[in-house]
Design an enzyme around this catalytic site. Structure first.
Site, PDB file in Angstrom:
ATOM      1  N   GLU A 115       1.346   1.534   5.310  1.00 27.22           N
ATOM      2  CA  GLU A 115       0.076   1.182   5.523  1.00 27.22           C
ATOM      3  C   GLU A 115       0.586   0.053   4.266  1.00 27.22           C
ATOM      4  O   GLU A 115       0.916  -0.408   3.765  1.00 27.22           O
ATOM      5  CB  GLU A 115       0.289   2.025   4.250  1.00 27.22           C
ATOM      6  CG  GLU A 115      -1.594   1.949   3.414  1.00 27.22           C
ATOM      7  CD  GLU A 115      -2.354   3.348   2.692  1.00 27.22           C
ATOM      8  OE1 GLU A 115      -3.677   3.321   2.427  1.00 27.22           O
ATOM      9  OE2 GLU A 115      -1.630   4.129   3.107  1.00 27.22           O
ATOM     10  N   LYS A 120     -11.398  13.134  -5.437  1.00 25.06           N
ATOM     11  CA  LYS A 120     -10.634  13.257  -4.881  1.00 25.06           C
ATOM     12  C   LYS A 120      -9.525  12.417  -5.961  1.00 25.06           C
ATOM     13  O   LYS A 120      -9.528  11.601  -7.507  1.00 25.06           O
ATOM     14  CB  LYS A 120      -9.895  11.507  -3.709  1.00 25.06           C
ATOM     15  CG  LYS A 120      -8.502  12.206  -3.404  1.00 25.06           C
ATOM     16  CD  LYS A 120      -8.665  11.178  -2.103  1.00 25.06           C
ATOM     17  CE  LYS A 120      -7.282  10.748  -1.664  1.00 25.06           C
ATOM     18  NZ  LYS A 120      -7.670   9.287  -0.396  1.00 25.06           N
TER      19      LYS A 120
END
Length: 414
Positions: A217, A172
């Site tokens: 976040e 990723k």
């Protein structure tokens, strides 16, 4: 490493109770080097600079930590509040990559904090200020232009990343792009901050040294030995229609692509925290976090700091950065690919941003849904997690959705 001028006398830090301010804390904030960390009407705002350090390179976190420890040791503290965020408190924002980019940690001259039904004022070698509401900042008129890469060029970079992933080079990578806003006047950062606080109350609205935003976040919170981290990875854009959005949320929760991306991010956070924590709790499945513009897969990871390892919140932030949510997996390969194909310097975008008190307690978010402001120019950032079955057009649409919070907060476009 560039510290502020040497301060021979000890800092005299006084924290006293306040009546909980009526209305938004931002309305008390003057334009003198403002700093903010706000969520749902609580948090910290400050202004003025009593001391500051700029750091860079691979030691940017440790240099800042050492400076803060030495500064706290020189403080004469009178704190009648004894809450996380009272007494001496620093605000920081750190570069995503070791090179290039500067990081900053600063001690404000004044801080106002609100936590539940308590509020306080901290002064650092300074008289008690007038806390009357300040003059509202003006609304800028802005125009927008592509940053380092236009949409087509960025989709080509995404396609290149997908090829590398499917070739087995990595699992990723998170690719970001930027957007340049030009204003008719120098931008007073308090204007977009006020709009972000109103529109995104569930996010942490922040500003440190020109970097501002509303991040969903939480990289980590350390409070009295308990550590928590909110991991977000996997995103879908909202339509504004409740039934349709519920169906999209269910699809997101079943999406193999998004669940794979999310698993990488959770695993990277848990592995980074494990050496410092005991009794960790890592939920088996994520929940869907609903924000006004998008929905995310989210997981809250928690642990207790080892008694023998009283690591500070900033040291934990260093251990966690960069997580797979903003870099990729494996970390080194993802960082190398970002540097090769992203086409821009992230600066402090996607780096840790937040605050820490004298005990090492603090909150550090990831500088997402963010922008850097310099005079009449604002540089907006957005990034997307790329895995083997990512579609470049869908990723471009996701990036556009992630620009929305700051873009709307700046005001009407010319």
């Amino acid at each position: 490493m560039t510290p502020s001028p040497h301060h021979d006398e000890p800092f005299v830090v006084r924290t006293t109770e306040l009546e909980v301010p009526a209305g938004e804390l931002l309305h008390l904030l003057p334009p003198d080097a403002p700093v903010t960390w706000l969520r749902r009407g609580e948090g910290l705002v400050g202004w003025g600079v009593a001391a500051m350090i700029r750091t860079s390179g691979s030691t940017r976190f440790s240099d800042a930590s050492k400076w803060w420890s030495e500064l706290v040791a020189r403080c004469e503290v009178h704190d009648t509040v004894q809450e996380p965020g009272s007494g001496p408190v620093c605000f920081g924002s750190f570069a995503f990559a070791a090179e290039p980019g500067d990081s900053v940690l600063l001690l404000p001259r004044y801080v106002i904090g609100v936590r539940g039904d308590r509020a306080w004022l901290t002064t650092v070698s300074a008289p008690t200020p007038d806390l009357a509401p300040t003059t509202p900042p003006p609304a800028p008129l802005v125009s927008f232009a592509d940053g380092a890469l236009n949409g087509e060029e960025w989709m080509s970079a995404v396609a290149d990343a997908v090829r590398r992933i499917n070739d087995g080079d990595l699992e990723k990578v998170v690719l970001a792009r930027d957007l340049i806003a030009t204003s008719d006047v120098d931008v007073d950062v308090r204007w977009p901050l006020q709009r972000l606080v109103a529109s995104y109350p569930m996010c942490w609205t922040f500003h440190v040294d020109g970097l501002f935003g509303a991040t969903p976040e939480m990289l980590l919170r350390r409070e009295r030995g308990l550590v928590t981290s909110r991991v977000l990875a996997g995103t879908i854009r909202r339509t504004g229609e409740d039934e349709r959005d519920l169906a999209l949320a269910a699809a997101l929760a079943r999406s193999s692509k998004d669940l794979e991306e999310h698993e990488y991010a959770v695993r990277s956070v848990a592995e980074a925290l494990e050496p410092h924590c005991s009794g960790m709790n890592v939920p088996e499945a994520p929940f869907v976090l609903h924000l006004p513009n998008v929905m995310h897969l989210a997981t809250d990871v928690a642990g207790v700091v080892n008694d023998a390892d009283q690591v500070s919140s900033l040291e934990l932030a260093e251990a966690l950065h960069p997580s797979a949510a903003v870099g990729g997996t494996p970390t080194a390969e993802a960082a190398a690919l970002i540097a090769e194909i992203e086409g821009m310097d992230r600066g402090r975008y996607a780096g840790p941003v937040g605050w820490m008190d004298a005990s090492g307690d603090g909150e550090w978010g990831i500088a997402l849904r963010s922008a850097s402001v310099d005079g009449d120019t604002v540089r907006l950032f957005a990034g997307c997690g790329i895995v083997g079955d990512s579609d470049p057009e869908a990723e471009l649409a996701e990036a556009q959705a992630k620009f929305v919070p700051v873009r709307d907060a700046l005001g009407p476009a010319t």
